[in-house]
Write a protein that holds these residues in place. Structure first.
Motif, PDB file in Angstrom:
ATOM      1  N   GLY A 179       0.795  -1.221   0.000  1.00  0.00           N
ATOM      2  CA  GLY A 179       0.000   0.000   0.000  1.00  0.00           C
ATOM      3  C   GLY A 179       0.823   1.264   0.000  1.00  0.00           C
ATOM      4  O   GLY A 179       0.287   2.347  -0.248  1.00  0.00           O
ATOM      5  N   LEU A 180       2.133   1.156   0.292  1.00  0.00           N
ATOM      6  CA  LEU A 180       2.986   2.339   0.343  1.00  0.00           C
ATOM      7  C   LEU A 180       3.853   2.494  -0.903  1.00  0.00           C
ATOM      8  O   LEU A 180       4.505   3.523  -1.071  1.00  0.00           O
ATOM      9  CB  LEU A 180       3.896   2.287   1.580  1.00  0.00           C
ATOM     10  N   ILE A 181       3.885   1.488  -1.775  1.00  0.00           N
ATOM     11  CA  ILE A 181       4.818   1.492  -2.900  1.00  0.00           C
ATOM     12  C   ILE A 181       4.192   2.171  -4.106  1.00  0.00           C
ATOM     13  O   ILE A 181       3.012   2.008  -4.405  1.00  0.00           O
ATOM     14  CB  ILE A 181       5.225   0.053  -3.266  1.00  0.00           C
ATOM     15  N   VAL A 182       5.013   2.964  -4.832  1.00  0.00           N
ATOM     16  CA  VAL A 182       4.562   3.550  -6.102  1.00  0.00           C
ATOM     17  C   VAL A 182       4.210   2.412  -7.047  1.00  0.00           C
ATOM     18  O   VAL A 182       4.959   1.440  -7.170  1.00  0.00           O
ATOM     19  CB  VAL A 182       5.691   4.430  -6.708  1.00  0.00           C
ATOM     20  N   PRO A 183       3.031   2.456  -7.696  1.00  0.00           N
ATOM     21  CA  PRO A 183       2.571   1.314  -8.508  1.00  0.00           C
ATOM     22  C   PRO A 183       3.608   0.823  -9.516  1.00  0.00           C
ATOM     23  O   PRO A 183       3.715  -0.385  -9.745  1.00  0.00           O
ATOM     24  CB  PRO A 183       1.329   1.869  -9.207  1.00  0.00           C
ATOM     25  N   GLN A 184       4.341   1.726 -10.129  1.00  0.00           N
ATOM     26  CA  GLN A 184       5.321   1.287 -11.128  1.00  0.00           C
ATOM     27  C   GLN A 184       6.420   0.428 -10.511  1.00  0.00           C
ATOM     28  O   GLN A 184       7.044  -0.394 -11.194  1.00  0.00           O
ATOM     29  CB  GLN A 184       5.951   2.497 -11.830  1.00  0.00           C
ATOM     30  N   ASP A 185       6.713   0.632  -9.210  1.00  0.00           N
ATOM     31  CA  ASP A 185       7.789  -0.110  -8.567  1.00  0.00           C
ATOM     32  C   ASP A 185       7.303  -1.396  -7.896  1.00  0.00           C
ATOM     33  O   ASP A 185       8.126  -2.230  -7.487  1.00  0.00           O
ATOM     34  CB  ASP A 185       8.474   0.762  -7.499  1.00  0.00           C
ATOM     35  N   PRO A 187       5.804  -4.380  -8.721  1.00  0.00           N
ATOM     36  CA  PRO A 187       6.202  -5.742  -9.130  1.00  0.00           C
ATOM     37  C   PRO A 187       7.646  -6.067  -8.743  1.00  0.00           C
ATOM     38  O   PRO A 187       7.946  -7.174  -8.303  1.00  0.00           O
ATOM     39  CB  PRO A 187       6.022  -5.717 -10.641  1.00  0.00           C
ATOM     40  N   ARG A 188       8.503  -5.091  -8.925  1.00  0.00           N
ATOM     41  CA  ARG A 188       9.920  -5.336  -8.601  1.00  0.00           C
ATOM     42  C   ARG A 188      10.097  -5.507  -7.092  1.00  0.00           C
ATOM     43  O   ARG A 188      10.858  -6.377  -6.636  1.00  0.00           O
ATOM     44  CB  ARG A 188      10.745  -4.163  -9.123  1.00  0.00           C
ATOM     45  N   VAL A 189       9.401  -4.691  -6.281  1.00  0.00           N
ATOM     46  CA  VAL A 189       9.540  -4.778  -4.826  1.00  0.00           C
ATOM     47  C   VAL A 189       8.995  -6.115  -4.313  1.00  0.00           C
ATOM     48  O   VAL A 189       9.578  -6.724  -3.403  1.00  0.00           O
ATOM     49  CB  VAL A 189       8.817  -3.600  -4.152  1.00  0.00           C
ATOM     50  N   ARG A 190       7.898  -6.584  -4.882  1.00  0.00           N
ATOM     51  CA  ARG A 190       7.365  -7.888  -4.476  1.00  0.00           C
ATOM     52  C   ARG A 190       8.399  -8.985  -4.728  1.00  0.00           C
ATOM     53  O   ARG A 190       8.572  -9.892  -3.905  1.00  0.00           O
ATOM     54  CB  ARG A 190       6.072  -8.199  -5.241  1.00  0.00           C
ATOM     55  N   GLU A 191       9.069  -8.910  -5.852  1.00  0.00           N
ATOM     56  CA  GLU A 191      10.067  -9.929  -6.172  1.00  0.00           C
ATOM     57  C   GLU A 191      11.175  -9.935  -5.127  1.00  0.00           C
ATOM     58  O   GLU A 191      11.616 -10.999  -4.676  1.00  0.00           O
ATOM     59  CB  GLU A 191      10.627  -9.653  -7.571  1.00  0.00           C
ATOM     60  N   HIS A 192      11.608  -8.739  -4.728  1.00  0.00           N
ATOM     61  CA  HIS A 192      12.647  -8.675  -3.691  1.00  0.00           C
ATOM     62  C   HIS A 192      12.124  -9.226  -2.357  1.00  0.00           C
ATOM     63  O   HIS A 192      12.871  -9.915  -1.624  1.00  0.00           O
ATOM     64  CB  HIS A 192      13.114  -7.214  -3.507  1.00  0.00           C
ATOM     65  N   PRO A 205      16.459  -0.037  -4.464  1.00  0.00           N
ATOM     66  CA  PRO A 205      15.828   1.277  -4.329  1.00  0.00           C
ATOM     67  C   PRO A 205      14.318   1.153  -4.540  1.00  0.00           C
ATOM     68  O   PRO A 205      13.847   0.279  -5.264  1.00  0.00           O
ATOM     69  CB  PRO A 205      16.463   2.088  -5.450  1.00  0.00           C
ATOM     70  N   VAL A 206      13.568   2.040  -3.920  1.00  0.00           N
ATOM     71  CA  VAL A 206      12.131   2.001  -4.051  1.00  0.00           C
ATOM     72  C   VAL A 206      11.579   3.388  -3.764  1.00  0.00           C
ATOM     73  O   VAL A 206      12.178   4.178  -3.030  1.00  0.00           O
ATOM     74  CB  VAL A 206      11.514   0.976  -3.086  1.00  0.00           C
ATOM     75  N   ARG A 207      10.420   3.679  -4.380  1.00  0.00           N
ATOM     76  CA  ARG A 207       9.713   4.929  -4.111  1.00  0.00           C
ATOM     77  C   ARG A 207       8.440   4.629  -3.347  1.00  0.00           C
ATOM     78  O   ARG A 207       7.681   3.716  -3.727  1.00  0.00           O
ATOM     79  CB  ARG A 207       9.373   5.651  -5.424  1.00  0.00           C
ATOM     80  N   ILE A 208       8.229   5.338  -2.237  1.00  0.00           N
ATOM     81  CA  ILE A 208       7.003   5.133  -1.451  1.00  0.00           C
ATOM     82  C   ILE A 208       6.172   6.413  -1.499  1.00  0.00           C
ATOM     83  O   ILE A 208       6.679   7.499  -1.776  1.00  0.00           O
ATOM     84  CB  ILE A 208       7.301   4.746   0.002  1.00  0.00           C
TER      85      ILE A 208
END
Length: 732
Positions: A179-185, A187-192, A205-208
């Motif tokens: 719920g805090l992650i920028v939508p474009q990021d 899929p990549r954050v889930r993988e990590h 790196p990630v954008r919230i």
């Protein structure tokens, strides 16, 4: 608490600092200082009380000699070992009475040695202490620290996570990280996240999106959480790097702008390391040299010198070496690109003030600049050449009318040198009546009124006044008039030419009149002369003497008409080699009788050698007869006439000098005008005929006369040696 942040190994200096630092309610460490001889010079209050028999809170010095021998021995032993190696040492010591274990660390300082004694916790308390430290790290970390279950829901968050996300701890507990992650990021954050849940630590790196809608940049580190060998969650640490990202973005933009600026200005930058003999080039430096950029921007320093043309190589190398000694240099040189193109560059370098093994500098492509400078210089030289070699005088005036430059023709025209003219007011070159008028007309030019020419009288340095025409040209710089160019033309020759043209018009009229007169009166004259001759031979009338007078006057009329015909139409000219000396002797013999009758002596200064010219001997004899006859008629009895021939620089000068009454200058100037004569019975045509004959022989007449001192006439003719071909003489 500030004393607790003191650098390890640096004890308090003042007694008050020592009391605050070593207060009994907070200190777990003990401090002892040794002097240079290895003797105890200072001990903190707790050390005094614990190891040396002092009372709690007692002053740190002096150290009593009684107390715990085991600590004294331990300290003395480690200090000796520290002295042996000249550095820090540490060891453990055990209190034989209590079994407590102490860690002793000794460090050398400028006064001796400092010993720090720390009681080691009992083994049973280590786990509790570690848990407290982890908890403290979790709670007080400036970064967001959180625990996630295997579904990605928050289990626990620290205060920094609340502050950085903008959500309360309760709000975060009801959410998962997605719920805090920028939508474009996402899929990549889930993988990590899944990889961390599988046991592989992750960093990314990630954008919230904060609770207020603002986007922040983070670097996240995820670690698996184990419990009895099983992964039960994911531990996360998120560092806010938004400001670093902004700084990096600004830095990238600055670098981009710098590269664009260097490209526009054709200026590259470089740095050289004298130790590694390598240079770093900016992108523009590679472009200037026509080389593809290297992967890391580095090149060997010889590459720059190899590109320099052979003619400039040694000079540039010497300047380069001197630059290291003098800490700076600059030079211009030519380089050759790999494609053979030659460019001109400006190189400047300066040794780094903080690191003398590094030199930083710039390199600028100045090929276009040099070409422009060369064109400008050529344009200036052309302009200068036009002004410098202009046949008319050219001078420059400032807005006050002061001369600020003059060409050589101006100096010749005025009689002043260029240095004398500079700084003078232009009015010094004008006669007083002209100064005000010319200044007023110059002002009209300055006000924008078109003015082609200004006629004026110019006052030379020697006082001579000549008529000139001034052409005024404004000097415009930057759209503003800053001065005036004045082109000054000497009108003396022009006025003389105009006067000659006026005389030529008169001659044309005379020629037309001569043709008419010759046509109308020559035939009647012939008949009249015939009948008069018949009357003289057939009549014995007492009035016959009058017939002689009539005959003489008719002959005179015929002579005048013959002279008019000479003016009216061309005469046949017989060109041949003429010995002027011989023609002159014949003329003197012809008029000798007339001279004797008038009691006048002709003195002939004959030339030693023959004097040849190309021409018509009869026409020259006509000139000489007229000149000698005029001299006889102008001379008084008892006077003499000098006739001489002189040779001078390819010319013959035939001089006729009499001692007659002479003529004023005004009369001399008018000689040659049709029908102007100084004789009572003259026609004014004889001089015109003589001048025309002389000019047809490419010569000229020179007359000098002063009233009362006689007159001298020189006939100046070009000479010809006997072996030169005859020169064609135009018909007259």
């Amino acid at each position: 608490m500030r004393a607790m942040n003191r650098e390890p190994g640096m004890p308090p200096k003042t007694f008050s600092e020592q009391q605050a630092y070593w207060s009994p309610d907070r200190v777990r460490h003990y401090y002892v200082r040794f002097d240079a001889d290895g003797e105890i010079a200072f001990a903190c209050p707790h050390a005094m009380s614990k190891f040396f028999g002092g009372k709690s809170g007692e002053a740190a010095v002096p150290v009593p000699t009684h107390g715990s021998d085991w600590m004294r021995c331990s300290l003395a032993d480690i200090v000796r070992r520290a002295e042996a190696i000249g550095g820090a040492r540490e060891c453990e010591a055990t209190d034989p009475d209590t079994g407590e274990i102490y860690m002793i660390r000794v460090y050398p300082d400028e006064r001796g040695y400092s010993a720090f004694i720390e009681r080691t916790p009992a083994p049973g308390t280590l786990m509790a202490s570690a848990e407290q430290m982890v908890q403290s790290l979790f709670e007080h970390s400036p970064d967001a620290v959180y625990l996630l279950d295997l579904k990605g829901k928050y289990i626990q968050v620290n205060a920094s996570a609340v502050r950085l996300s903008g959500y309360s701890a309760a709000e975060l507990m009801r959410r998962d990280f997605a719920g805090l992650i920028v939508p474009q990021d996402l899929p990549r954050v889930r993988e990590h996240f899944y990889r961390a849940a599988d046991g592989a630590a992750q960093s990314y790196p990630v954008r919230i999106i904060r609770a207020d809608g603002a986007t922040r940049n983070f670097i996240v580190n995820n670690f698996p959480i184990y419990d009895r060998g099983q992964i039960v969650g994911v531990y996360g640490i998120a560092k806010d790097v938004t400001s670093e990202y902004v700084t990096e973005a600004l830095l990238r933009k600055s670098i981009s702008l710098l590269e664009q600026s260097q490209s526009i200005a054709h200026i590259g930058s470089w740095e050289m390391n004298a130790k590694s003999k390598r240079m770093y080039w900016s992108q523009e430096s590679f472009r200037i040299f026509g080389m593809p950029p290297s992967r890391d921007g580095h090149v060997e320093h010889e590459r720059l010198l190899e590109a320099v043309t052979p003619e400039d190589a040694k000079r540039v190398l010497d300047i380069w070496r001197d630059g290291w000694r003098n800490r700076s240099f600059q030079t211009e040189c030519r380089i050759i690109r790999p494609n053979g193109e030659e460019r001109i560059v400006f190189v400047k370098g300066q040794v780094n003030a903080a690191d003398s093994s590094r030199m930083t500098g710039i390199i600028q492509d100045i090929t276009v600049l040099k070409s422009t400078e060369r064109q400008l210089l050529e344009s200036e030289q052309r302009s200068w050449s036009i002004i410098h070699h202009h046949p008319d005088g050219v001078c420059a005036l400032d807005m006050d009318g002061t001369l600020i430059g003059a060409n050589p023709s101006m100096a010749r025209l005025t009689g002043y040198s260029a240095d004398e003219l500079n700084g003078q007011s232009y009015s010094v070159l004008l006669t007083p009546p002209e100064a005000e008028r010319v200044s007023r007309e110059y002002l009209n030019t300055a006000d924008g009124i078109a003015l082609q020419r200004i006629d004026s009288e110019l006052l030379r340095k020697d006082g001579q006044v000549i008529v000139v025409t001034n052409t005024v040209v404004p000097i415009i710089v930057g759209g503003q008039r800053v001065g005036t160019y004045v082109i000054i033309k000497d009108m003396t020759d022009t006025l003389e030419t105009e006067e000659l043209l006026r005389k030529s018009d008169k001659l044309k009229v005379v020629g037309q009149l001569a043709a008419a007169v010759a046509h109308e009166i020559r035939n009647p004259l012939t008949a009249l002369k015939g009948f008069v001759k018949l009357l003289q031979t057939q009549n014995a009338d007492p009035k016959l003497p009058y017939l002689g007078i009539i005959q003489e006057e008719l002959s005179r009329i015929e002579f005048i008409s013959s002279e008019l015909l000479v003016l009216a139409k061309p005469q046949v000219s017989r060109v041949a080699d003429v010995d002027v000396r011989e023609v002159l002797e014949q003329t003197i013999m012809l008029l000798a009788t007339q001279a004797v009758m008038n009691n006048i002596e002709i003195r002939h200064c004959a030339a030693d050698e023959q004097a040849y010219i190309s021409g018509d001997g009869n026409q020259l004899k006509q000139v000489f007869v007229n000149l000698l006859k005029n001299a006889i008629e102008a001379s008084s009895p008892g006077c003499s006439i000098e006739v001489a021939i002189e040779r001078s620089e390819g010319e013959l000068r035939i001089r006729f000098a009499d001692q007659g009454c002479g003529m004023p200058e005004e009369m001399v100037k008018r000689l040659g005008e049709p029908f102007y004569t100084t004789k009572e019975k003259g026609t004014g045509l004889g001089y015109m005929v003589m001048r025309r004959i002389i000019e047809s022989h490419h010569g000229r007449l020179a007359i000098s006369s002063r009233q009362g001192d006689g007159t001298t006439v020189e006939v100046i003719l070009p000479t010809r040696l006997p072996d030169q071909p005859p020169q064609q003489v135009p018909a007259i």
